[in-house]
Design a protein around this motif. Structure first.
Motif, PDB file in Angstrom:
ATOM      1  N   LYS A  42       0.740  -1.208   0.212  1.00 48.97           N
ATOM      2  CA  LYS A  42       0.074   0.011  -0.186  1.00 48.97           C
ATOM      3  C   LYS A  42       1.103   0.848   0.173  1.00 48.97           C
ATOM      4  O   LYS A  42      -0.104   2.240   0.251  1.00 48.97           O
ATOM      5  N   ASN A 226      -2.460   3.567   7.048  1.00 47.16           N
ATOM      6  CA  ASN A 226      -3.289   2.973   5.464  1.00 47.16           C
ATOM      7  C   ASN A 226      -3.656   4.198   5.427  1.00 47.16           C
ATOM      8  O   ASN A 226      -4.365   3.919   3.636  1.00 47.16           O
ATOM      9  N   LYS A 227      -4.506   4.847   5.921  1.00 51.06           N
ATOM     10  CA  LYS A 227      -5.694   6.425   5.884  1.00 51.06           C
ATOM     11  C   LYS A 227      -4.532   7.481   5.306  1.00 51.06           C
ATOM     12  O   LYS A 227      -5.282   8.073   3.784  1.00 51.06           O
ATOM     13  N   SER A 230      -3.356   6.185   1.496  1.00 45.04           N
ATOM     14  CA  SER A 230      -4.978   5.949   0.515  1.00 45.04           C
ATOM     15  C   SER A 230      -4.959   6.960  -0.377  1.00 45.04           C
ATOM     16  O   SER A 230      -6.050   7.048  -1.666  1.00 45.04           O
ATOM     17  N   TYR A 274      -9.810  11.483  -8.140  1.00 46.52           N
ATOM     18  CA  TYR A 274      -9.476  11.274  -6.330  1.00 46.52           C
ATOM     19  C   TYR A 274     -11.439  12.435  -6.250  1.00 46.52           C
ATOM     20  O   TYR A 274     -12.191  11.486  -5.028  1.00 46.52           O
TER      21      TYR A 274
END
Length: 281
Positions: A42, A226-227, A230, A274
């Protein structure tokens, strides 16, 4: 053809200090005696200090490996977020090596502290967000390094302090970040008394961003990393760069420059991608 992240292994020729291989979904980026770094698929990289004792003490060899690791990682465009941590849960870093410092002279003291400066500045100027994982003792040079990171997540067992005056030296280099983080009065109290503060007080002062029980620390760090990973990687790098620039710019200059930064973002394609996803919710 799709290539599985965990299916390949590559070890370059040479010393192997920066060998890279894939295993169980992670890529090994750095494998030095005192610094280990891996990258998840990730884009979350973790830099671990190791072989520095149970309290992750910063000696010259440790600092040299960490500086080398940060320099190398800063060039890796695959990294979206960097997590910095020590080995074990007794400490993030309990300070610089007092045994080594006892032997310093006016001729070599500047070289020693410059090694710590390079590591702290490597974290502060790292091109992506840096999260400090703080499980326990975070003292002196360790607190300076934590302050150089963008976000500090701690266990409720953490102890923070700047005890340098107790051993006959002033707090220097990235201790200068403290007034901006917690204010002049609280900085003066920390540096002049040399006393420690606990997690609750550090959180209240704004020195820590989040405090959780020890068993939740890794989960909270992973969740936030991880947030952030992203999000658009170019937008994160832009924001980190602007945050550093704002520290020295006038308000007018920062506002003027940010107009161009906003326009530049639309060259990356990230706003289009996005915003389209946002509109689907």
């Amino acid at each position: 053809m799709a290539i599985s992240w965990a299916a390949w292994r590559f070890v370059p020729m040479g010393t192997g200090q920066f060998a890279m291989h894939l295993h169980n979904g992670c890529m090994l980026l750095i494998d030095l005696h005192h610094a280990h770094a891996s990258l998840q698929d990730k884009g979350v990289a973790t830099l671990t200090f190791r072989n520095a004792g149970s309290l992750n003490i910063l000696s010259s060899p440790v600092l040299e490996d960490l500086a080398q690791a940060l320099d190398t990682l800063a060039q890796d465009s695959r990294i979206r977020v960097l997590v910095m941590r020590g080995t074990g849960d007794k400490a993030f870093v309990a300070g610089a090596d007092i045994k080594e410092m006892r032997a310093l002279t006016p001729d070599n003291a500047a070289a020693f502290i410059s090694r710590l400066r390079r590591v702290c500045e490597g974290a502060r100027q790292f091109p992506t967000p840096v999260i400090a994982r703080l499980p326990g003792w975070t003292l002196g040079g360790g607190l300076e390094l934590a302050c150089a990171c963008d976000i500090r997540i701690a266990s409720n067992r953490v102890q923070c302090g700047m005890p340098e005056v107790q051993v006959g030296i002033p707090s220097v280099i990235h201790a200068a970040l403290l007034p901006r983080l917690i204010g002049a009065a609280r900085t003066q109290w920390l540096m002049l008394t040399g006393d420690n503060i606990d997690a609750a007080q550090a959180l209240q002062w704004g020195l820590l961003d989040q405090v959780v029980p020890p068993q939740r620390l890794d989960g909270e760090v992973e969740h936030l990393a991880n947030k952030l990973a992203s999000y658009g990687p170019q937008a994160l790098r832009q924001q980190k760069r602007m945050l550093r620039a704002w520290e020295t710019q006038s308000i007018d200059q920062a506002i003027d420059d940010s107009v161009q930064e906003f326009a530049h973002a639309f060259k990356t394609g990230e706003p289009q991608a996005y915003m389209a996803r946002f509109g689907q919710h």
